[in-house]
Design a protein around this motif. Structure first.
Motif, mmCIF file in Angstrom:
data_model
loop_
_atom_site.group_PDB
_atom_site.id
_atom_site.type_symbol
_atom_site.label_atom_id
_atom_site.label_comp_id
_atom_site.label_asym_id
_atom_site.label_seq_id
_atom_site.Cartn_x
_atom_site.Cartn_y
_atom_site.Cartn_z
ATOM 1 N N ARG A 1 56.801 45.530 -43.978
ATOM 2 C CA ARG A 1 56.682 44.076 -43.951
ATOM 3 C C ARG A 1 56.285 43.650 -42.546
ATOM 4 N NH1 ARG A 1 62.499 42.289 -45.617
ATOM 5 N NH2 ARG A 1 62.796 43.552 -43.805
ATOM 6 N N VAL A 2 55.613 42.526 -42.458
ATOM 7 C CA VAL A 2 55.295 41.948 -41.153
ATOM 8 C C VAL A 2 56.548 41.216 -40.684
ATOM 9 C CG1 VAL A 2 53.862 40.293 -39.913
ATOM 10 C CG2 VAL A 2 52.863 41.704 -41.718
ATOM 11 N N ILE A 3 57.136 41.675 -39.598
ATOM 12 C CA ILE A 3 58.371 41.061 -39.124
ATOM 13 C C ILE A 3 58.108 40.068 -38.007
ATOM 14 C CG2 ILE A 3 60.760 41.671 -38.805
ATOM 15 C CD1 ILE A 3 60.114 44.483 -38.608
ATOM 16 N N ARG A 4 57.059 40.295 -37.250
ATOM 17 C CA ARG A 4 56.787 39.418 -36.120
ATOM 18 C C ARG A 4 55.279 39.259 -35.957
ATOM 19 N NH1 ARG A 4 58.190 41.494 -30.306
ATOM 20 N NH2 ARG A 4 56.142 40.957 -29.604
ATOM 21 N N THR A 5 54.858 38.059 -35.675
ATOM 22 C CA THR A 5 53.453 37.772 -35.417
ATOM 23 C C THR A 5 53.323 37.310 -33.978
ATOM 24 O OG1 THR A 5 53.178 37.062 -37.705
ATOM 25 C CG2 THR A 5 51.480 36.398 -36.155
ATOM 26 N N GLU A 6 52.322 37.837 -33.304
ATOM 27 C CA GLU A 6 52.114 37.474 -31.904
ATOM 28 C C GLU A 6 50.636 37.149 -31.708
ATOM 29 O OE1 GLU A 6 52.441 39.727 -27.609
ATOM 30 O OE2 GLU A 6 53.795 40.330 -29.213
ATOM 31 N N GLN A 7 50.367 36.060 -31.026
ATOM 32 C CA GLN A 7 48.988 35.698 -30.736
ATOM 33 C C GLN A 7 48.630 36.226 -29.352
ATOM 34 O OE1 GLN A 7 48.652 31.479 -31.222
ATOM 35 N NE2 GLN A 7 48.597 31.636 -33.444
ATOM 36 N N VAL A 8 47.459 36.836 -29.265
ATOM 37 C CA VAL A 8 47.012 37.447 -28.020
ATOM 38 C C VAL A 8 45.662 36.853 -27.648
ATOM 39 C CG1 VAL A 8 46.390 39.624 -26.903
ATOM 40 C CG2 VAL A 8 48.187 39.594 -28.612
ATOM 41 N N TYR A 9 45.508 36.481 -26.379
ATOM 42 C CA TYR A 9 44.230 35.980 -25.881
ATOM 43 C C TYR A 9 43.353 37.185 -25.548
ATOM 44 C CZ TYR A 9 40.761 33.853 -22.848
ATOM 45 O OH TYR A 9 39.576 33.460 -22.280
ATOM 46 N N ALA A 10 42.185 37.275 -26.160
ATOM 47 C CA ALA A 10 41.256 38.381 -25.930
ATOM 48 C C ALA A 10 40.324 38.014 -24.776
ATOM 49 C CB ALA A 10 40.478 38.690 -27.199
ATOM 50 N N LYS A 11 40.751 38.296 -23.568
ATOM 51 C CA LYS A 11 40.006 37.945 -22.353
ATOM 52 C C LYS A 11 38.699 38.745 -22.284
ATOM 53 C CE LYS A 11 40.547 38.213 -17.357
ATOM 54 N NZ LYS A 11 41.426 38.665 -16.288
ATOM 55 N N PRO A 12 37.592 38.101 -21.949
ATOM 56 C CA PRO A 12 36.325 38.831 -21.814
ATOM 57 C C PRO A 12 36.352 39.750 -20.586
ATOM 58 C CG PRO A 12 35.950 36.449 -21.813
ATOM 59 C CD PRO A 12 37.408 36.668 -21.779
ATOM 60 N N MET A 13 36.021 41.043 -20.786
ATOM 61 C CA MET A 13 35.983 42.001 -19.682
ATOM 62 C C MET A 13 35.199 43.241 -20.095
ATOM 63 S SD MET A 13 39.911 43.448 -19.593
ATOM 64 C CE MET A 13 40.768 41.905 -19.690
ATOM 65 N N ASP A 14 34.845 44.062 -19.094
ATOM 66 C CA ASP A 14 34.183 45.345 -19.334
ATOM 67 C C ASP A 14 35.230 46.368 -19.747
ATOM 68 O OD1 ASP A 14 31.730 44.310 -18.533
ATOM 69 O OD2 ASP A 14 32.090 44.828 -16.421
ATOM 70 N N LEU A 15 34.776 47.481 -20.306
ATOM 71 C CA LEU A 15 35.688 48.549 -20.717
ATOM 72 C C LEU A 15 36.434 49.127 -19.520
ATOM 73 C CD1 LEU A 15 36.821 50.392 -22.903
ATOM 74 C CD2 LEU A 15 34.833 51.863 -22.592
ATOM 75 N N ASP A 16 35.742 49.302 -18.387
ATOM 76 C CA ASP A 16 36.385 49.845 -17.188
ATOM 77 C C ASP A 16 37.488 48.920 -16.681
ATOM 78 O OD1 ASP A 16 34.717 52.050 -17.222
ATOM 79 O OD2 ASP A 16 33.231 51.116 -15.883
ATOM 80 N N GLU A 17 37.232 47.624 -16.740
ATOM 81 C CA GLU A 17 38.245 46.644 -16.319
ATOM 82 C C GLU A 17 39.443 46.666 -17.264
ATOM 83 O OE1 GLU A 17 38.594 41.842 -15.421
ATOM 84 O OE2 GLU A 17 36.634 42.708 -15.901
ATOM 85 N N ALA A 18 39.191 46.849 -18.560
ATOM 86 C CA ALA A 18 40.282 46.918 -19.536
ATOM 87 C C ALA A 18 41.149 48.152 -19.297
ATOM 88 C CB ALA A 18 39.722 46.918 -20.961
ATOM 89 N N VAL A 19 40.512 49.285 -18.969
ATOM 90 C CA VAL A 19 41.265 50.509 -18.663
ATOM 91 C C VAL A 19 42.149 50.284 -17.442
ATOM 92 C CG1 VAL A 19 41.043 52.906 -17.870
ATOM 93 C CG2 VAL A 19 39.611 52.082 -19.740
ATOM 94 N N MET A 20 41.593 49.641 -16.424
ATOM 95 C CA MET A 20 42.362 49.358 -15.204
ATOM 96 C C MET A 20 43.535 48.418 -15.520
ATOM 97 S SD MET A 20 40.987 48.012 -11.521
ATOM 98 C CE MET A 20 40.547 46.414 -12.139
ATOM 99 N N GLN A 21 43.305 47.382 -16.333
ATOM 100 C CA GLN A 21 44.364 46.441 -16.701
ATOM 101 C C GLN A 21 45.475 47.152 -17.496
ATOM 102 O OE1 GLN A 21 44.865 43.157 -16.095
ATOM 103 N NE2 GLN A 21 43.045 43.005 -14.807
ATOM 104 N N LEU A 22 45.080 48.051 -18.383
ATOM 105 C CA LEU A 22 46.069 48.781 -19.179
ATOM 106 C C LEU A 22 46.884 49.717 -18.296
ATOM 107 C CD1 LEU A 22 47.249 49.250 -21.980
ATOM 108 C CD2 LEU A 22 45.505 50.978 -22.375
ATOM 109 N N ASP A 23 46.230 50.335 -17.307
ATOM 110 C CA ASP A 23 46.947 51.195 -16.362
ATOM 111 C C ASP A 23 47.990 50.416 -15.570
ATOM 112 O OD1 ASP A 23 45.884 53.655 -16.936
ATOM 113 O OD2 ASP A 23 44.253 53.490 -15.464
#
Length: 180
Positions: free
Chosen positions: A123-145
């Motif tokens: 079951r879906v217990i929780r819903t969360e809204q996420v802002y999908a910020k525009p960025m390059d793949l390299d920037e996303a990897v750095m942000q995740l790190d």
């Protein structure tokens, strides 16, 4: 349904016995037969005590209520036992598997998979809204790190589509690209 009523320190009464049997038999609608119920009605000074032990389908339910009137003690006892039975029924309702999950389990077993474990429907217990910020793949990897998260949702600047970057168990990254 087999109901036995025992009287302690009180004169046996057909009306009281019938009332107790009628109230306790309400649980028939919640459990399957065979059902065994044993009701004990006791009077100690000014206390009227109604106790019940019920066995149904390998499950046991117990309850005890005490009031200043035997009829109200039986009413309270019936409500208590019925609540226990309903709670137990709800607890096991979620564990039943549907036909589609049984088919999946059978297919996995046919393939020789050792682990076939389907406890309940997800079951879906929780819903969360996420802002999908525009960025390059390299920037996303750095942000995740830099974050403690397991994944990052972002809008890929080159494709203008929503992507999900996630951390794999082997230490590498996985990328999910959405297509419209």
């Amino acid at each position: 349904m087999q109901i036995s009523v025992t009287f302690r320190h009180i004169e046996p009464s057909a009306a009281l016995k019938e009332y107790a049997e009628d109230k306790i038999s309400r649980i028939k609608k919640h459990v399957e037969e065979p059902i065994e119920a044993h009701v004990v009605l006791t009077v100690e000074k000014f206390r009227h005590i109604a106790e019940a032990t019920i066995k149904a389908n390998g499950m046991g339910f117990k309850g005890s209520e005490e009031t200043d009137d035997m009829y109200s003690a039986i009413d309270s006892l019936a409500d208590t036992i019925e609540a226990q039975v309903r709670k137990n029924k709800e607890k096991f309702r979620g564990r039943k598997s549907t036909n589609s999950t049984r088919e999946v389990a059978a297919a996995m077993a046919a393939e020789g998979s050792d682990e076939v474990r389907i406890d309940r429907e997800a079951r879906v217990i929780r819903t969360e809204q996420v802002y999908a910020k525009p960025m390059d793949l390299d920037e996303a990897v750095m942000q995740l790190d830099l974050s403690n998260g397991e994944f990052m949702v972002f809008t890929n600047r080159h494709t203008n589509s929503i992507n999900v970057l996630y951390r794999r168990k082997d230490g590498n990254y996985g990328l999910i690209e959405t297509m419209a």
